[in-house]
Scaffold this motif. Structure first.
Motif, PDB file in Angstrom:
ATOM      1  N   ILE A   1     -39.996   8.951   9.256  1.00 21.80           N
ATOM      2  CA  ILE A   1     -38.849   8.595   8.409  1.00 21.80           C
ATOM      3  C   ILE A   1     -38.435   7.125   8.547  1.00 21.80           C
ATOM      4  O   ILE A   1     -37.568   6.676   7.781  1.00 21.80           O
ATOM      5  CB  ILE A   1     -37.632   9.500   8.703  1.00 21.80           C
ATOM      6  N   THR A   2     -39.032   6.369   9.485  1.00 18.63           N
ATOM      7  CA  THR A   2     -38.637   4.971   9.649  1.00 18.63           C
ATOM      8  C   THR A   2     -39.835   4.089   9.981  1.00 18.63           C
ATOM      9  O   THR A   2     -40.852   4.550  10.490  1.00 18.63           O
ATOM     10  CB  THR A   2     -37.598   4.795  10.783  1.00 18.63           C
ATOM     11  N   PHE A   3     -39.675   2.803   9.685  1.00 18.07           N
ATOM     12  CA  PHE A   3     -40.524   1.730  10.197  1.00 18.07           C
ATOM     13  C   PHE A   3     -39.596   0.561  10.500  1.00 18.07           C
ATOM     14  O   PHE A   3     -38.527   0.428   9.878  1.00 18.07           O
ATOM     15  CB  PHE A   3     -41.578   1.299   9.167  1.00 18.07           C
ATOM     16  N   SER A   4     -39.997  -0.301  11.434  1.00 11.76           N
ATOM     17  CA  SER A   4     -39.115  -1.416  11.795  1.00 11.76           C
ATOM     18  C   SER A   4     -39.929  -2.636  12.188  1.00 11.76           C
ATOM     19  O   SER A   4     -41.130  -2.549  12.458  1.00 11.76           O
ATOM     20  CB  SER A   4     -38.202  -1.008  12.964  1.00 11.76           C
ATOM     21  N   ASP A   5     -39.270  -3.785  12.206  1.00  8.52           N
ATOM     22  CA  ASP A   5     -39.823  -5.016  12.757  1.00  8.52           C
ATOM     23  C   ASP A   5     -38.656  -5.906  13.156  1.00  8.52           C
ATOM     24  O   ASP A   5     -37.508  -5.426  13.267  1.00  8.52           O
ATOM     25  CB  ASP A   5     -40.784  -5.707  11.781  1.00  8.52           C
ATOM     26  N   SER A   6     -38.911  -7.183  13.369  1.00  7.83           N
ATOM     27  CA  SER A   6     -37.861  -8.072  13.864  1.00  7.83           C
ATOM     28  C   SER A   6     -36.717  -8.268  12.872  1.00  7.83           C
ATOM     29  O   SER A   6     -35.622  -8.692  13.249  1.00  7.83           O
ATOM     30  CB  SER A   6     -38.461  -9.441  14.220  1.00  7.83           C
ATOM     31  N   SER A   7     -36.943  -7.945  11.600  1.00  8.16           N
ATOM     32  CA  SER A   7     -35.897  -8.126  10.588  1.00  8.16           C
ATOM     33  C   SER A   7     -34.969  -6.916  10.484  1.00  8.16           C
ATOM     34  O   SER A   7     -33.892  -7.017   9.915  1.00  8.16           O
ATOM     35  CB  SER A   7     -36.531  -8.385   9.219  1.00  8.16           C
ATOM     36  N   GLY A   8     -35.366  -5.789  11.020  1.00  5.61           N
ATOM     37  CA  GLY A   8     -34.571  -4.568  10.912  1.00  5.61           C
ATOM     38  C   GLY A   8     -35.459  -3.353  10.705  1.00  5.61           C
ATOM     39  O   GLY A   8     -36.617  -3.342  11.111  1.00  5.61           O
ATOM     40  N   PHE A   9     -34.908  -2.332  10.033  1.00  5.73           N
ATOM     41  CA  PHE A   9     -35.694  -1.107   9.814  1.00  5.73           C
ATOM     42  C   PHE A   9     -35.430  -0.533   8.428  1.00  5.73           C
ATOM     43  O   PHE A   9     -34.358  -0.756   7.831  1.00  5.73           O
ATOM     44  CB  PHE A   9     -35.368  -0.055  10.876  1.00  5.73           C
ATOM     45  N   VAL A  10     -36.426   0.163   7.901  1.00  2.00           N
ATOM     46  CA  VAL A  10     -36.266   0.900   6.644  1.00  2.00           C
ATOM     47  C   VAL A  10     -36.260   2.390   6.975  1.00  2.00           C
ATOM     48  O   VAL A  10     -37.023   2.852   7.827  1.00  2.00           O
ATOM     49  CB  VAL A  10     -37.387   0.583   5.639  1.00  2.00           C
ATOM     50  N   TYR A  11     -35.390   3.112   6.272  1.00  2.00           N
ATOM     51  CA  TYR A  11     -35.186   4.537   6.536  1.00  2.00           C
ATOM     52  C   TYR A  11     -35.343   5.309   5.237  1.00  2.00           C
ATOM     53  O   TYR A  11     -34.619   5.065   4.262  1.00  2.00           O
ATOM     54  CB  TYR A  11     -33.797   4.744   7.139  1.00  2.00           C
TER      55      TYR A  11
ATOM     56  N   ASP B   1     -36.034  11.291   3.051  1.00  2.00           N
ATOM     57  CA  ASP B   1     -36.968  12.393   2.780  1.00  2.00           C
ATOM     58  C   ASP B   1     -38.337  12.182   3.420  1.00  2.00           C
ATOM     59  O   ASP B   1     -39.232  13.010   3.267  1.00  2.00           O
ATOM     60  CB  ASP B   1     -37.136  12.570   1.263  1.00  2.00           C
ATOM     61  N   GLY B   2     -38.498  11.064   4.110  1.00  2.00           N
ATOM     62  CA  GLY B   2     -39.745  10.819   4.813  1.00  2.00           C
ATOM     63  C   GLY B   2     -40.754  10.026   4.000  1.00  2.00           C
ATOM     64  O   GLY B   2     -40.680   9.930   2.773  1.00  2.00           O
ATOM     65  N   PHE B   3     -41.726   9.448   4.700  1.00  2.49           N
ATOM     66  CA  PHE B   3     -42.816   8.703   4.080  1.00  2.49           C
ATOM     67  C   PHE B   3     -44.000   9.635   3.846  1.00  2.49           C
ATOM     68  O   PHE B   3     -44.464  10.292   4.777  1.00  2.49           O
ATOM     69  CB  PHE B   3     -43.268   7.545   4.985  1.00  2.49           C
ATOM     70  N   ASP B   4     -44.469   9.692   2.599  1.00  4.59           N
ATOM     71  CA  ASP B   4     -45.711  10.409   2.323  1.00  4.59           C
ATOM     72  C   ASP B   4     -46.845   9.384   2.282  1.00  4.59           C
ATOM     73  O   ASP B   4     -46.652   8.202   2.570  1.00  4.59           O
ATOM     74  CB  ASP B   4     -45.622  11.200   1.028  1.00  4.59           C
ATOM     75  N   LYS B   5     -48.037   9.817   1.922  1.00  3.56           N
ATOM     76  CA  LYS B   5     -49.184   8.902   1.942  1.00  3.56           C
ATOM     77  C   LYS B   5     -49.026   7.759   0.944  1.00  3.56           C
ATOM     78  O   LYS B   5     -49.460   6.635   1.205  1.00  3.56           O
ATOM     79  CB  LYS B   5     -50.467   9.685   1.661  1.00  3.56           C
ATOM     80  N   THR B   6     -48.394   8.039  -0.194  1.00  2.00           N
ATOM     81  CA  THR B   6     -48.201   6.986  -1.198  1.00  2.00           C
ATOM     82  C   THR B   6     -47.246   5.915  -0.696  1.00  2.00           C
ATOM     83  O   THR B   6     -47.500   4.706  -0.811  1.00  2.00           O
ATOM     84  CB  THR B   6     -47.662   7.595  -2.497  1.00  2.00           C
ATOM     85  N   LYS B   7     -46.129   6.349  -0.114  1.00  2.00           N
ATOM     86  CA  LYS B   7     -45.151   5.401   0.421  1.00  2.00           C
ATOM     87  C   LYS B   7     -45.725   4.639   1.620  1.00  2.00           C
ATOM     88  O   LYS B   7     -45.448   3.447   1.790  1.00  2.00           O
ATOM     89  CB  LYS B   7     -43.873   6.142   0.814  1.00  2.00           C
ATOM     90  N   LEU B   8     -46.516   5.335   2.428  1.00  2.00           N
ATOM     91  CA  LEU B   8     -47.161   4.667   3.545  1.00  2.00           C
ATOM     92  C   LEU B   8     -48.138   3.595   3.046  1.00  2.00           C
ATOM     93  O   LEU B   8     -48.267   2.531   3.655  1.00  2.00           O
ATOM     94  CB  LEU B   8     -47.888   5.686   4.420  1.00  2.00           C
ATOM     95  N   GLY B   9     -48.799   3.880   1.927  1.00  2.00           N
ATOM     96  CA  GLY B   9     -49.697   2.888   1.332  1.00  2.00           C
ATOM     97  C   GLY B   9     -48.954   1.628   0.933  1.00  2.00           C
ATOM     98  O   GLY B   9     -49.486   0.515   1.046  1.00  2.00           O
ATOM     99  N   THR B  10     -47.710   1.786   0.465  1.00  2.00           N
ATOM    100  CA  THR B  10     -46.893   0.619   0.112  1.00  2.00           C
ATOM    101  C   THR B  10     -46.569  -0.214   1.344  1.00  2.00           C
ATOM    102  O   THR B  10     -46.635  -1.450   1.317  1.00  2.00           O
ATOM    103  CB  THR B  10     -45.585   1.077  -0.564  1.00  2.00           C
TER     104      THR B  10
END
Length: 530
Positions: free
Chosen positions: A351-361, A364-373
């Protein structure tokens, strides 16, 4: 006929009379042949015979990493070792208990390297876990003393020219910590936070991490204090070429095999291998290319896949599965993204990814299409994960204020070191989180480990979970994800059983530390004072 009781078998009512008769005759025969005083020899012979699996010449292999088995006093005790001084710098210093030996070893590390806080933290945590081992057999404390100092520590200048024509200078490192099990192998790490203490700490942990796998691999770690994320591709290429021009003197096939690590991915490995090949005639051994032949391929995904396979084993042990679990993935590098990809395959919901700028939430979760983005965004060097909100109508950026305030079932920290401290661990526990599985080096601080243990949360230490790349390296280029999963299952069982053996049931950090140390120490003992 009167049978003598040698105190080995229970009463005759438990065993058939023929078995008791056969055993006692065997004891008396061996005793006569050896001069009448070898009852222990007979007992050992019987134990070895009774452990056969029914096939001629076949016996069960010991399940522990040592050659002996049992819950109590499994190791041969030697009081002579307890009477020897552990240190003799200012008079003879002896110890009476394992914990006292552990404290003496930590004190010696502080005396030598008090300025290297990361290394001291690693030594303190490790020696605390090894106290039960020192209690059972004091000689292991003397072997642990040898591991306080690496076999070789290399530091050198890395000079390179940036895009504006200015000469830049960084520090390069390679610590070849221990080769008792085999040739050196270990990660290269680029980052502004890298220093001698961190490299030494990672090298110390890597020795035990590699030993856990059961393969004959030594421990080494290297890197440089350069930030690869704010450099252009040309600058990274020039830096890697300068770094390898000095490093090549100390690494090579069958000697020291650098691998991917923090800030060192496919591009960096390609540049490093290209320069190594340019200044060396030999760039591989026995069909195995040095530095993956410049193309890590599956090795990059193997790290993340291994992390998730270990999480699967941990939950399976609790009669649970990953399916439907909401997972915080901290970080957005290749390990974090391969971890998320494998979680999706298991039916979990990152449901999240992050880096030094912050995080995206993504609620409903990341599916394969969103992960591809996300993959497309992060394929550009220096790109920030916040750009994802342009492509999604449901994603939130830095909401809530802290990523640890998001309700979740599991956390996979794949980013910076000490990402999760004691306060973050308490917040996760209060929100109903089940556990933390490390996908990055030392992502959980020592204080946070204590909180996780106190709050009865699952914890997968990086010494255990980050063995995926090592396993695939050992298996060879034809290794598959199924092979990796099988090895992960085997290693998890070894670590779990070692934790049980030393009365730390369920503590995978202690189990992994003890399991790795025993394999290294048993090999180190046969090498003498080296």
């Amino acid at each position: 006929m009167q049978l003598k009781n040698y105190g080995v078998l229970p009463s005759a009512g438990v065993y058939p009379f023929s078995l008791v008769l056969t055993f006692n005759m065997l004891v008396r025969s061996v005793s006569i042949l050896s001069g009448g005083g070898s009852r222990r020899t007979a007992v050992r012979f019987f134990a070895a015979s009774s452990s056969s699996d029914g096939k001629t010449g076949s016996t069960r292999k010991p399940t522990l990493v040592t050659t002996e088995e049992g819950v109590h006093q499994t190791m041969r005790l030697s009081k002579a070792w307890r009477n020897k001084p552990l240190f003799r710098r200012q008079g003879d210093v002896r110890f009476k208990t394992g914990l006292e030996a552990a404290n003496l070893l930590v004190g010696e590390a502080n005396r030598r390297d008090s300025h290297e806080s990361s290394f001291i933290s690693s030594v303190t945590s490790t020696m605390t876990c090894l106290a039960p081992v020192f209690d059972r057999n004091p000689r292991y404390a003397f072997l642990a003393k040898q591991l306080l100092e690496p076999e070789r520590f290399i530091q050198f200048r890395v000079a390179w020219i940036d895009d504006t024509g200015v000469v830049r200078t960084n520090r390069g490192y390679r610590v070849q910590y221990c080769s008792s099990l085999g040739p050196y192998e270990g990660s290269l790490n680029f980052g502004g936070h890298i220093n001698a203490g961190i490299i030494k700490s990672l090298g110390f942990d890597t020795v035990f991490s590699h030993a856990i796998t059961g393969f004959r691999i030594g421990g080494a770690v290297g890197g440089a204090d350069v930030n690869p994320f704010d450099k252009s591709e040309a600058e990274i290429q020039r830096f890697c070429q300068s770094y390898m021009t000095e490093l090549f003197k100390y690494v090579g096939p069958d000697m020291d095999h650098p691998t991917i690590g923090m800030g060192v991915g496919e591009e960096e490995v390609g540049y490093l291998y290209g320069q190594y090949k340019r200044i060396n005639i030999k760039s591989g051994s026995c069909g195995k290319a040095f530095l993956y032949g410049g193309e890590p391929g599956f090795h990059v995904r193997a790290i993340g896949n291994g992390v998730v396979h270990f999480a699967h084993e941990m939950l399976k042990d609790k009669n649970d599965t990953l399916e439907g679990k909401r997972c915080l993935v901290i970080g957005s590098g290749k390990v974090a993204r391969s971890t998320a990809e494998k979680l999706i395959e298991y039916g979990a919901i990152p449901i999240t990814f992050s880096d030094s700028s912050g995080f995206v939430y993504e609620p409903d979760g990341f599916d394969k299409t969103k992960l591809g983005t996300i993959n497309k965004i992060k394929s550009e060097r220096g790109a920030r994960v916040g750009r994802y909100i342009i492509a999604s109508t449901t994603a939130k950026f830095n909401e809530p204020e802290s990523i640890f305030d998001i309700p979740c079932d599991l956390v996979f920290p794949c980013g910076a070191m000490d990402e999760i401290d004691a306060d973050a661990a308490n917040t996760l526990a209060d929100n109903g989180c089940m556990g933390v599985i490390e996908g990055g080096y030392s992502a959980v601080s020592s204080g946070a480990r204590q909180v996780l243990k106190k709050r009865c949360m699952l914890y997968g230490p990086h010494q255990l979970t980050l063995t995926g790349n090592t396993i695939v390296n050992a298996l060879g280029s034809k290794a598959t994800d199924a092979d990796l999963a099988a090895q992960v299952s085997r290693i998890y069982k070894d670590v779990k059983m070692t934790a049980q053996e030393f009365n730390t049931r369920g503590d995978l950090y202690a189990g992994a530390t003890i399991c790795g140390f025993l394999r290294v120490a048993n090999a180190l003992e046969s090498h003498g004072a080296v």
